[in-house]
Structures are given as structure tokens and as C-alpha cells.
Design a protein around this motif. Structure first.
Motif, PDB file in Angstrom:
ATOM      1  N   MET B   1       0.845  -1.215   0.000  1.00  0.00           N
ATOM      2  CA  MET B   1       0.000   0.000   0.000  1.00  0.00           C
ATOM      3  C   MET B   1       0.872   1.255   0.000  1.00  0.00           C
ATOM      4  O   MET B   1       1.712   1.424   0.891  1.00  0.00           O
ATOM      5  N   PRO B   2       0.680   2.115  -0.976  1.00  0.00           N
ATOM      6  CA  PRO B   2       1.495   3.334  -0.990  1.00  0.00           C
ATOM      7  C   PRO B   2       1.052   4.329   0.079  1.00  0.00           C
ATOM      8  O   PRO B   2      -0.120   4.362   0.446  1.00  0.00           O
ATOM      9  N   VAL B   3       2.005   5.100   0.572  1.00  0.00           N
ATOM     10  CA  VAL B   3       1.649   6.229   1.435  1.00  0.00           C
ATOM     11  C   VAL B   3       1.203   7.354   0.512  1.00  0.00           C
ATOM     12  O   VAL B   3       1.890   7.672  -0.455  1.00  0.00           O
ATOM     13  N   ILE B   4       0.054   7.903   0.803  1.00  0.00           N
ATOM     14  CA  ILE B   4      -0.474   8.940  -0.082  1.00  0.00           C
ATOM     15  C   ILE B   4      -0.251  10.311   0.534  1.00  0.00           C
ATOM     16  O   ILE B   4      -0.689  10.585   1.655  1.00  0.00           O
ATOM     17  N   SER B   5       0.449  11.136  -0.230  1.00  0.00           N
ATOM     18  CA  SER B   5       0.767  12.469   0.245  1.00  0.00           C
ATOM     19  C   SER B   5      -0.272  13.427  -0.323  1.00  0.00           C
ATOM     20  O   SER B   5      -0.483  13.482  -1.532  1.00  0.00           O
ATOM     21  N   LEU B   6      -0.925  14.162   0.550  1.00  0.00           N
ATOM     22  CA  LEU B   6      -1.992  15.052   0.098  1.00  0.00           C
ATOM     23  C   LEU B   6      -1.448  16.434  -0.236  1.00  0.00           C
ATOM     24  O   LEU B   6      -0.844  17.093   0.613  1.00  0.00           O
ATOM     25  N   PHE B   7      -1.649  16.856  -1.495  1.00  0.00           N
ATOM     26  CA  PHE B   7      -1.415  18.265  -1.844  1.00  0.00           C
ATOM     27  C   PHE B   7      -2.791  18.908  -1.819  1.00  0.00           C
ATOM     28  O   PHE B   7      -3.581  18.751  -2.748  1.00  0.00           O
ATOM     29  N   ILE B   8      -3.061  19.614  -0.742  1.00  0.00           N
ATOM     30  CA  ILE B   8      -4.430  20.098  -0.526  1.00  0.00           C
ATOM     31  C   ILE B   8      -4.797  21.204  -1.506  1.00  0.00           C
ATOM     32  O   ILE B   8      -5.964  21.358  -1.869  1.00  0.00           O
ATOM     33  N   THR B   9      -3.804  21.939  -1.987  1.00  0.00           N
ATOM     34  CA  THR B   9      -3.896  23.150  -2.832  1.00  0.00           C
ATOM     35  C   THR B   9      -4.269  24.350  -1.972  1.00  0.00           C
ATOM     36  O   THR B   9      -4.989  24.225  -0.996  1.00  0.00           O
ATOM     37  N   CYS B  10      -3.790  25.511  -2.392  1.00  0.00           N
ATOM     38  CA  CYS B  10      -3.880  26.705  -1.536  1.00  0.00           C
ATOM     39  C   CYS B  10      -5.309  27.098  -1.223  1.00  0.00           C
ATOM     40  O   CYS B  10      -5.639  27.420  -0.093  1.00  0.00           O
ATOM     41  N   TYR B  11      -6.171  27.063  -2.239  1.00  0.00           N
ATOM     42  CA  TYR B  11      -7.527  27.579  -1.995  1.00  0.00           C
ATOM     43  C   TYR B  11      -8.373  26.571  -1.221  1.00  0.00           C
ATOM     44  O   TYR B  11      -9.228  26.940  -0.421  1.00  0.00           O
ATOM     45  N   ASN B  12      -8.135  25.266  -1.455  1.00  0.00           N
ATOM     46  CA  ASN B  12      -8.863  24.272  -0.650  1.00  0.00           C
ATOM     47  C   ASN B  12      -8.455  24.370   0.811  1.00  0.00           C
ATOM     48  O   ASN B  12      -9.284  24.226   1.714  1.00  0.00           O
TER      49      ASN B  12
END
Lengths: 476, 248
Positions: B1-12
Motif C-alpha cells: 500500500m502506498p503512502v499517499i501524500s496530500l497536496f491540498i492546494t492553496c484555496y482548498n
């Protein structure tokens, strides 16, 4: 050097022109109906083609190759056209092109000229120049004729009177053709136009055309059209003048195979144009006795110099990008202040005019990409719009308040701490504008948003705050 | 299972934190480890698309630095993914930086829009969600024309229990947002938006969903102004809902 693209030099900025046009409910209705119809027809005939994407790629390659060796192919065209009895003239800009055309017509003692749809001559403002020289131009393309008689401006590359409906056309014909009565049935309208035009086809001795393609290998010109007026204009007169931008040349006759599949489907949703006229020089005892080609630069070579945007010159003027564009759909073509409207106009006009005018046009797009998707020669219009915006920013064109806001934002985005600080500041500053969880009447540039839409107030806790709390600051 | 890195984005991050929480909830429910790299900021899309290339470049560099060694990056915003995929490689080329270009080329294939991540990378379409409401789906321009996302979001929603999906008329039409376009050409943007709102209301759906909160901010802003009584939700928030909780 006087480069101009129709009226663009004096036209108001796009947002201002658009705002006025948006108030014209009839025009918007006409534009929506017309573009919906052409879009549906296009989609149907494109779907039939299993190799559509390959054709697009081939067209793009042919155009890119030709532009790269443009000097070679233009000289080859000139040599072959001359050998076949044509005469080739080179025009640096709009005024020079007009002067050449007027000189040729005047030298033959002609006072009238019949024209088949020639966007390049609209670009150079030829009709006005002809009239000033005492020569009457007669537009013979039905839509161009409607525009000319209505003292109007074209609003679409392929269907210039698209903003008019038939009751408006009936009114123009009644008034200008001095008819006693006329219904608004399409058959009667075209009947009236036919009667009016036929007399001119048979009498006027000078003809004027544009070109869809100029074939270097044979020195031939190709014009495609739907009404047969073009065939009349290029065969009946004694002298024929063809004006085209230098980018219209293609290397070989065989290349037409690609373009004549793409162009009619993209432009009018037809598998083939009803009239495809291809001629080479002059033929004894048949057609015009004299044939002249005016090759127009008008800043095209400067466009060629910019590697990031030169594919603008790939355009074959099909108008598919206009019909697909959500912006054009609302405003129609007049907002662009140029003969070249819609997405292609938004990239072509500012480049032809070296950004001196029409600086507002590269911003007249939401970058939705619908234009690129339908473009038969794969011009990446959104990319070029962004490139032109970048050039404008480099030249200091945007207002100071915008440049300052962008600078502040770029500082905020430079790292996590500055971002968190900016978020906190924004949250603090929003309270005067918050009503029931929505922001209204925001100041400055942001007012453009809240004039028409609400904006939910910034929540108290950002995602990153929530995450920190959740992990106790462990997961950094 | 990969570790998932969240790029939330600036506006979110600032305006739509619920979307980020929903993404975390869905991924963790599916058994994946999620990480959030706090140094992340913005992909630079607003600056780049408005012509501020010089300002966008450091943001791109920062993004590459932050996520360089991430295994899989999840982005709940189609237009930000389009920025990364379509423009980052060219930005590196223009800078004449071959090693940066190499880093971008290695990173880009590991960056996924949220619904792409689920269907393509993780191979799931049924995430065990429950959402008993009528929903229409706006297909964001960047999602369909740049990411070629096709019916992936629709397939995810189809598997949600209790949902009633209604197709949006003229769904490939832009909503008129276009970033700074909405401000620079506010009148035209609003005119485009009015047609979109008309389509949404035609469906009689309770919820308008999309894979991009920027479109939803635009559509939702008009629906709110008109007191239309239709909510806008990022599809992550629908997929995060279950019988025992979530958005109701």
C-alpha cells in the motif's frame, strides 16, 4: 508601417465592448442558436472520421514545416504562379496591399469590383480604401453582402452575419434593394440576393478574392465556398486579384487532401464544400485574362519570430474555435474589435498589431480549452493566450493594483509560515463584508466577483490547522 | 500500500477544508496511510495563467522540493493537476535547467487528481459511500480537456448507495470561472455562469458536484446569491459520506 486589423486600432477594450453587447438580447439569442447549430453539425461529421486525430496531427505538421521554410515555399509559389501567367505582388502592410489592388483596378479603368469573401481584405480595410479611390466594392458572399448592405461589421470568421436573424435580413434587403415587398422565408431572401447579385456578376469586369490555400508546387490558388458566388467572381471578370496572407501557402497539391477533409467539417459541418475552385495562372480563352496575387505580410513575419506563439499562423480560418468558445457564445464577434474574433482573434489580433492595440484580448478567455479541442490544425490557443499574457505582464501592462496583489500572493505562497500568516490576515479582514456566512461587496478587484456571486466566508480553521491538531504537530 | 501524500492546494486549504478532510477520510477508510507535508503552498496556477511567470516559477520549485520523494501525490483539484502536468515541464525547459526537468518528469507521473487516484492508481470505484440525495455532476474543463478524466468521477458516484444521479445538460460547457477571468471579465463570466446555473437548476438536483472546488465556488456563488437552494459539494465529500456519518 501601418499594421491594422480591421477596426481594432480604435476599438474599446474587450470587457467594455462585451458589457455593451451583453445587453443585446436579440444578438445573444441569434449567436447561441447559430453556434449551437454549427457545433452539432460539426460534431456529427467529425465523429464519422476514424482518423480525425491523425488528420489534425498531419495538418499541424504540414503547417509547421511550411512556416519553418516559408521563404522557400513563397518563392516557389511565386515562380510557379508567374510561369502560369499570373503576377505576384509583395505587400509589406495593409496600406501597401490596398495601394497595389487599387492601382491595378484603376489602371484598367474599372470603377467597380465584385468580391468573394476575403478576410485578408477586411484586415487591410480594403473596402474603405476602394471607396475613397472612387471604386465601388460589391460583396457577393450572402452573409458579407448582408453585412455590407446593413453597414454593419462581420461578427464571425465563417458566417459573418451570424448575429442577424432573417427578419433583420429581410428589413435590410427591403431597404437597400428598394423592393416593394419581401417575405422572411429563406427561399425568398436568397432569391432576392440572387437577383441583386446576378446583374453584378455579369456586368462588373474586375474580381477580387482571397485564398484558402496557395500551392507552392503548382502556383495554384484554392478557394472553397458554399454559394457559388466565389466561382462567379474568379471566372467571369476580365481581371482577377487575389489577396492572401503569406501563411496561406502549402507545399504540394497533395497536401490539400488533408486540409480539404478538415476544413469543411470544422467550418460548416459539411463533408465537402459545395464549391472547390482551384486555378493556376491564366488560360487562353477561358476565365480572367489577367491574374494578380498580392502576398501580404502585415506583421506575420514578426509573429513567425516568436517560437512560443508562431503556430497562430497555422490557422485555416474555419471558425470552429468561435463556435466552441463560451466567451464568444455570450458576446458574439463584435466585442473583439477586429475581423478576427473568438479565441483565434484573441491571439491573432494582438500579435499582428505587435500588442500596440487589442491588449485586452488575451484576457478574454476562461482558458477552458474548448478551442484547442476542436482546432483542426491543433493550435494550442490556451497556451498562446497565457504566453501573450506573460508578455503583457513583462511590459507592465496590467494595472498596478493587480501587480501588487500578485506580488503579495507570491510572497504568501513562498513558504508555509507566510501562507499561514496570510490566511490569518485574510480571515481577520473579511468581517466587514460578511453577512450570513457569505462575503458581499468586496473592495477593489474582488468586487468583480461579488457583483455577481456570493463567496462563502473563510472558515475559522484551515485544513492545515485541522491536520496539525489531529496529529498533534507530529506529522510535519 | 502506498503512502499517499496530500497536496491540498492553496484555496482548498483556506476556503474548503472540508474537502481535504473528506479526502483523508475516504483514503483512510480504504486502508491507506495519508501524510500531509506542512511546507506545501501553491502550484502557481493563478500566477502562471495570468501571465506572472516569474512569480509562478519559485512556487513550482517549492512544490518539486516538497514532494520530490513522495510516493504518490493526491490533489483534490483538477486544474492544479493540469498546471503541474501541462506547465511544469515547460517551465523547467524555459529555465534551461535539465536537472529540474528530470525531477519534474519523475514526479509528474506520481501526481494524481483525486478521482484518478481512486480509479486508476488504487483501482476502486466503490468506496463504500452512502449519500441519499439527487446529485448532478459538473465536468470541470481542466478535468475533461487536460486530464482527459472522462467518466471517472461519474463512475465513482454511480457506486454510491442511495444516490440519484442526474446528468447535467451541456455538461462540457465551461462555468465561466477561469481564475482571474472571473474578475477581469466579470460581466462575460457572469453571463456564462447564468447559463450554467440554468442547466443545474434544470436537473432539479439537490447537489451540484465536481472534482474542482474552483468551479463550485463559482457556480455555488451564483446559486447562493439567487437563494436557489442547491448545494455544491466536491465529490470527495459525497464519497466520504456513509450511513454512520459525513455530509447529510
Amino acid at each position: 508601417m501601418s499594421v491594422r486589423v480591421g477596426e481594432a486600432a480604435h476599438a474599446p477594450a474587450f470587457p467594455k465592448a462585451a458589457k455593451r453587447l451583453l445587453e443585446n438580447a436579440q444578438l445573444r439569442r441569434n449567436v447561441r442558436r447559430a453556434t449551437d447549430t454549427i457545433r452539432a453539425k460539426r460534431a456529427k461529421v467529425v465523429a464519422e472520421m476514424a482518423d480525425w486525430q491523425e488528420l489534425r496531427a498531419a495538418a499541424h505538421e504540414i503547417k509547421e514545416h511550411t512556416l519553418r521554410y516559408l521563404d522557400f515555399y513563397l518563392e516557389r509559389f511565386e515562380a510557379n504562379c508567374t510561369r502560369a501567367g499570373g503576377q505576384v505582388h509583395w505587400a509589406r502592410d495593409a496600406d501597401e496591399a490596398n495601394r497595389i489592388a487599387i492601382g491595378l483596378i484603376q489602371a484598367r479603368g474599372q470603377r467597380e469590383v465584385i468580391k468573394v469573401k476575403t478576410m485578408t481584405s477586411d484586415e487591410t480595410g480594403l473596402n474603405r480604401a476602394l471607396e475613397a479611390a472612387g471604386i465601388t466594392p460589391h460583396e457577393t458572399d450572402l452573409a458579407d453582402m448582408i453585412v455590407q448592405l446593413g453597414e454593419d461589421k462581420p461578427s464571425h470568421i465563417v458566417v459573418p452575419a451570424l448575429h442577424r436573424n432573417r427578419s433583420e435580413i429581410r428589413e435590410i434587403f427591403l431597404r437597400k434593394m428598394k423592393l416593394a415587398e419581401l417575405s422572411d422565408r429563406p427561399e425568398d431572401l436568397t432569391g432576392a440576393a440572387r437577383g441583386y447579385l446576378r446583374e453584378k456578376f455579369l456586368r462588373v469586369k474586375a474580381g477580387f478574392s482571397g485564398a484558402n490555400f496557395a500551392i507552392a508546387e503548382t502556383g495554384s490558388i484554392c478557394v472553397v465556398e458554399s454559394e457559388g458566388n466565389g466561382r462567379m467572381c474568379v471566372t467571369l471578370p476580365e481581371i482577377l486579384i487575389t489577396m492572401l496572407g503569406v501563411e496561406k501557402v502549402i507545399p504540394t497539391f497533395r497536401d490539400l487532401e488533408v486540409f480539404l477533409q478538415l476544413l469543411p467539417r470544422s467550418a460548416t459541418g459539411e463533408r465537402m464544400n459545395p464549391y472547390n475552385s482551384i486555378w493556376t495562372g491564366v488560360s487562353a480563352g477561358d476565365g480572367p485574362r489577367e491574374f494578380h496575387v498580392i502576398l501580404l505580410d502585415n506583421n506575420r513575419t514578426a509573429v513567425l519570430a516568436d517560437a512560443e506563439s508562431r503556430e497562430t499562423l497555422d490557422c485555416i480560418r474555419c471558425g470552429a474555435c468561435l463556435n466552441a468558445c463560451p466567451v464568444y457564445r455570450q458576446t458574439g464577434g463584435h466585442a473583439y474589435g477586429s475581423i478576427y474574433s473568438g479565441p483565434i482573434g484573441a491571439i491573432l489580433s494582438p500579435q499582428l498589431q505587435s500588442m500596440d492595440h487589442s491588449k485586452s484580448l488575451p484576457y478574454a478567455s476562461s482558458l477552458c480549452g474548448a478551442c484547442y479541442e476542436v482546432c483542426p490544425v491543433k493550435i494550442n490557443i490556451p497556451e498562446i493566450l497565457i504566453h501573450l499574457r506573460a508578455k503583457l505582464v513583462e511590459s507592465g501592462y496590467p494595472p498596478l493594483v493587480e501587480r501588487a496583489a500578485m506580488k503579495v500572493a507570491s510572497v504568501a505562497f513562498s513558504g508555509a509560515d507566510s501562507l499561514a500568516a496570510a490566511q490569518g490576515l485574510a480571515r481577520l479582514c473579511q468581517w466587514p463584508f460578511e453577512h450570513d456566512g457569505q462575503l458581499r461587496n468586496l473592495p477593489g478587484l474582488l468586487g468583480g466577483w461579488t457583483d455577481f456571486r456570493d463567496l462563502a466566508a473563510i472558515p475559522k480553521e484551515s485544513f492545515r490547522d485541522w491536520w496539525s491538531k489531529r496529529t498533534g504537530g507530529q506529522d510535519e | 500500500m502506498p503512502v499517499i501524500s496530500l497536496f491540498i492546494t492553496c484555496y482548498n486549504d483556506m476556503l474548503f477544508p472540508e474537502t481535504g478532510k473528506a479526502v483523508v477520510r475516504v483514503l483512510e477508510r480504504l486502508g491507506h496511510a495519508v501524510e500531509f507535508r506542512r511546507q506545501q503552498t501553491c502550484c502557481g496556477q493563478m500566477h502562471y495563467n495570468t501571465g506572472y511567470q516569474r512569480d509562478a516559477f519559485p512556487m513550482m520549485l517549492h512544490f518539486v522540493k516538497v514532494f520530490r520523494d513522495a510516493e504518490t501525490v493526491c490533489v483534490p483539484s483538477a486544474s492544479c493537476v493540469a498546471m503541474i502536468r501541462d506547465h511544469f515541464p515547460k517551465m523547467a525547459d524555459r529555465a534551461g535547467d535539465a536537472s529540474l526537468r528530470k525531477a519534474v518528469d519523475e514526479l509528474v507521473p506520481r501526481v494524481f487528481e483525486f478521482s484518478e487516484l481512486l480509479t486508476d492508481r488504487l483501482g476502486v470505484t466503490d468506496v463504500g459511500a452512502f449519500f441519499p440525495h439527487s446529485v448532478t455532476l459538473h465536468t470541470s474543463c481542466h478535468a475533461i480537456r487536460s486530464l482527459h478524466i472522462g467518466d471517472k468521477p461519474w463512475r465513482l458516484l454511480e457506486h454510491v448507495r442511495g444516490i440519484r444521479l442526474v446528468e447535467l445538460p451541456r455538461r462540457d460547457q465551461c462555468c465561466g470561472f477561469g481564475g482571474t477571468f472571473a474578475i477581469k471579465n466579470a460581466d462575460v463570466s457572469a453571463a456564462i455562469l447564468s447559463e450554467k446555473v440554468e442547466s443545474v437548476l434544470d436537473t432539479q438536483a439537490e447537489v451540484c458536484a465536481a472534482v474542482d472546488n474552483s468551479c463550485l465556488m463559482h457556480i455555488g456563488g451564483a446559486l447562493s446569491r439567487q437563494k436557489a437552494g442547491v448545494r455544491c459539494l466536491h465529490i470527495a465529500e459525497i464519497l466520504a459520506s456513509t450511513e454512520s456519518g459525513g455530509v447529510q
